[in-house]
Scaffold this active site. Sequence first.
Site: not given
Length: 359
Positions: A152-155, A284
């Site tokens: 997800g978003c922290y990848a 992010h």
Amino acid sequence: MGKGIVSAYLNAVGSAVPGHDIHDAFIAWARSRIEPRMQRVFDRMASRSGIAHRWSVLPPTADGGSPVDDAGFYAAEPHPGTAARMTLYAEHAPDLAIRAIEALRAKVAVEGITHLVVASCTGFVAPGIDQIIARRLGLSSSVERLLIGFMGCYAAVVALRSARHIVRSEPKARVLVVTVELSTLHLQPANEIEPLLAMLQFGDGAAAALVTAEATGLELGTPFAAALADTEALIRWDVTDAGFAMHLSGEVPARIATALADTEFRAIVSDGRPPETIDGWAVHAGGRSILDAVEHAMQLKPEALAASRQVLADNGNMSSATLMFVFERLLAGPPIAHGVALAFGPGLAAEGFGFRSAP
């Protein structure tokens, strides 16, 4: 950044988005699904999203309509199944990734790549997208590949952190980092405000970066990771027969604010520095409320998150690609003495690292 240990640098970032802006069409579609007495609430929330554009690989219809219009991909219900969505992912994700790499190539030489790190959570294909990209670029078969999926978003943090580890262990490494997400392949036929507002955040995009030991760009510092207790249900993707169903709880911003109010957690995020001494924030852009939560909890000046807010306005939340778009903007700005990268994603977990401009 320690003595005797080689440093890793984010030399440059290139980005790409599809050509079809679907944001306004989605708002009209979502609004039509809500019972009339709640439409005013939805309108207010949509207008406060901080998003002006979101881009999709789904093409317009022959008459210029959107994917939710008649003859569009999502025209009829039930919506297309996961197989049809993954067919589009296999076609469009590599193409968009290559466009981002070409944008990177316009800024820095990308020859001599030794490692390829790819992050993507919005689709699956085998051979993997990492192999497809490597083949299209004509990379040597000896190039080491790492595929980071479904984080997800922290990848992007995980991908850049992995690149840092590689360069610090192999100083001659030239690591190509790619993030590519096609979030608009996963529209769901919801009728309630919360899931519709969650889907309103997401768009498609790709970014590519070069990480090496060459002292240009941004020096990547010490990474950090922390999971927030009792939050595992707040951000979730369920793989269904009709795509990946996103669950993004409205509680997320408040839980982030609560976590950042904790002295120990704040010290982890800021590397023990007072927030006012940090002159570069790569947060992010998961949504306006998340950026507001970080800004208020860390007592930042409004301009501190300008890069993140502009990426959100121009592109929406592109999952793992979003943070790379923020770094692209920061690299084009003034030098940074003490920076912090921060992203939140499924878990609910926070991932990040410190950074600073190359000497």
